[in-house]
Design an enzyme around this catalytic site. Sequence first.
Site, mmCIF file in Angstrom:
data_model
loop_
_atom_site.group_PDB
_atom_site.id
_atom_site.type_symbol
_atom_site.label_atom_id
_atom_site.label_comp_id
_atom_site.label_asym_id
_atom_site.label_seq_id
_atom_site.Cartn_x
_atom_site.Cartn_y
_atom_site.Cartn_z
ATOM 1 N N GLU A 93 0.770 -1.501 0.219
ATOM 2 C CA GLU A 93 0.134 0.268 0.623
ATOM 3 C C GLU A 93 0.944 1.315 0.281
ATOM 4 O O GLU A 93 1.601 1.501 0.612
ATOM 5 C CB GLU A 93 -0.622 -0.132 1.352
ATOM 6 C CG GLU A 93 -1.708 -1.186 1.492
ATOM 7 C CD GLU A 93 -2.555 -0.705 3.648
ATOM 8 O OE1 GLU A 93 -3.056 -1.552 3.183
ATOM 9 O OE2 GLU A 93 -2.462 0.100 4.197
ATOM 10 N N CYS A 114 3.089 7.871 1.731
ATOM 11 C CA CYS A 114 3.870 6.766 2.977
ATOM 12 C C CYS A 114 4.271 6.183 2.545
ATOM 13 O O CYS A 114 3.281 5.261 1.262
ATOM 14 C CB CYS A 114 2.552 6.564 3.898
ATOM 15 S SG CYS A 114 2.454 7.923 5.188
ATOM 16 N N CYS A 121 5.006 -7.763 7.525
ATOM 17 C CA CYS A 121 5.847 -7.266 8.528
ATOM 18 C C CYS A 121 6.217 -7.755 9.599
ATOM 19 O O CYS A 121 5.494 -8.934 10.041
ATOM 20 C CB CYS A 121 5.169 -5.829 9.728
ATOM 21 S SG CYS A 121 7.194 -5.104 10.559
ATOM 22 N N CYS A 125 3.589 -6.056 16.168
ATOM 23 C CA CYS A 125 3.448 -4.641 16.958
ATOM 24 C C CYS A 125 1.530 -4.906 16.893
ATOM 25 O O CYS A 125 1.076 -5.258 15.652
ATOM 26 C CB CYS A 125 3.521 -3.569 16.452
ATOM 27 S SG CYS A 125 4.757 -1.926 16.146
ATOM 28 N N CYS A 128 -1.731 -3.007 14.524
ATOM 29 C CA CYS A 128 -0.851 -2.857 13.576
ATOM 30 C C CYS A 128 -1.492 -4.180 12.424
ATOM 31 O O CYS A 128 -1.421 -5.041 12.666
ATOM 32 C CB CYS A 128 0.405 -2.703 13.465
ATOM 33 S SG CYS A 128 1.192 -2.666 11.837
ATOM 34 N N GLY A 168 5.818 -2.308 6.610
ATOM 35 C CA GLY A 168 6.879 -2.979 6.928
ATOM 36 C C GLY A 168 7.703 -1.968 7.662
ATOM 37 O O GLY A 168 7.636 -1.350 8.538
ATOM 38 N N CYS A 342 -2.068 1.851 8.527
ATOM 39 C CA CYS A 342 -0.729 0.970 7.610
ATOM 40 C C CYS A 342 -1.409 -0.372 7.438
ATOM 41 O O CYS A 342 -1.940 -1.037 8.399
ATOM 42 C CB CYS A 342 0.620 0.820 7.962
ATOM 43 S SG CYS A 342 0.430 0.258 9.592
HETATM 44 S S1 SF4 Z 1 4.508 -2.210 9.827
HETATM 45 FE FE1 SF4 Z 1 4.868 -0.820 12.104
HETATM 46 S S2 SF4 Z 1 3.854 -1.049 13.352
HETATM 47 FE FE2 SF4 Z 1 3.123 -1.969 12.066
HETATM 48 S S3 SF4 Z 1 4.023 -4.210 12.778
HETATM 49 FE FE3 SF4 Z 1 5.756 -3.230 11.240
HETATM 50 S S4 SF4 Z 1 7.134 -2.533 12.496
HETATM 51 FE FE4 SF4 Z 1 5.152 -2.162 13.775
#
Ligand code: SF4
Length: 362
Positions: A93, A114, A121, A125, A128, A168, A342
């Site tokens: 994205e 962005c 990822c 987190c 997220c 990511g 995100c």
């Molecule tokens: S994209 Fe950013 S906020 Fe989402 S899990 Fe990965 S490091 Fe964490």
Amino acid sequence: MDKKPSIFNLPLSGLEAWVATRREPLYRAKQVLQWLYQKRITRFREMSDLSERLRDELDREFLLEPLACVRKTGSGDTTQKFLFALRDQSFIESVLIPASPALYGSPSDRKTLCVSTQVGCAYGCKFCASGLEGWTRNLEPGEMVEQILRVEALSGEKINNIVFMGMGEPLANYQNLLQAIEIIRAPWGIGIGARHITISTSGLAPRIRELADQPLQIRLAVSLHGATDAVREKIMPINRKFNLAALMDACAYYGEKKHQRITFEYILIENVNDGLDQVMELAGLARRLEAKINLIPYNTVEGLSWKRPSQTRQQTFYRALRKSGVDATIRREKGHDIDAACGQLRLQTMQDKNFAGSNNLR
Ligand code: SF4
């Protein structure tokens, strides 16, 4: 999938090395780059000042196929979100955000993109959407560069501010990120200066130090989201590896080397990190580094139980922070109505069983 590398992976030096192997003068490399970044052509055969032989060789060896945009959403206040299908059918994205006083600098005519740096990822987190499906692969430099080119082509906007904060962890794809930044900054490339490029990291302390040693005035934003180890650990597993003390030391090193103010991003999540106990701790961290704090009310993610605090709770936190004397802003949520946090559009699309690319925009 076509195994040819993307032409957008190559910086000037790489292209010069390639033309030298073809016994062509080095200035041919600059001609190719002009077609790519100034004239924005999409087929090698359009490079009319190159010989037919050279155009054929470029075509045989490199890909010059624009990223396929498979979904686009835009909100009433003009935040736009683009879902791209990569050549291996992974999704990423990019989010285009118009001028916003709370987003890294003055509002003016800022058009911020962005940019994603990985497919999925690994950092998990808890709040997220990108972390939900885990990590698939790193993006190539050209796949980062192409996000900018494609969004400009699709939106008609000239992007002048880049934030690596899409899907990511940028610093986990460090070499490719630096190569992409070289192309984005260069006058022969996209030409966006380092001061208009921000890397947003979840806190890879050793990489922050490495970045500090680079001769680049890139801006740094750190996703803090908790002002004590106890709170941060609950939502960001990376804090177990690099705790707040290690992270703050790395940030201080970055600030000293670059003579720059760092931004702390702090997503406000109801009853998790929005209590007044966090305000004093957060203010203390910001004062030590003279950092700016960017508060972001949480965007609800389907499948996750975290909640966005009420307006009253958001304002109470914000006012207490300001009262403690630190520079803080609260982001007016430009993308809330289109799931701009995100990874949300990608996740939604992957979960949508009816989605089969029928709305391919290219
Ligand atoms: S994209 Fe950013 S906020 Fe989402 S899990 Fe990965 S490091 Fe964490």
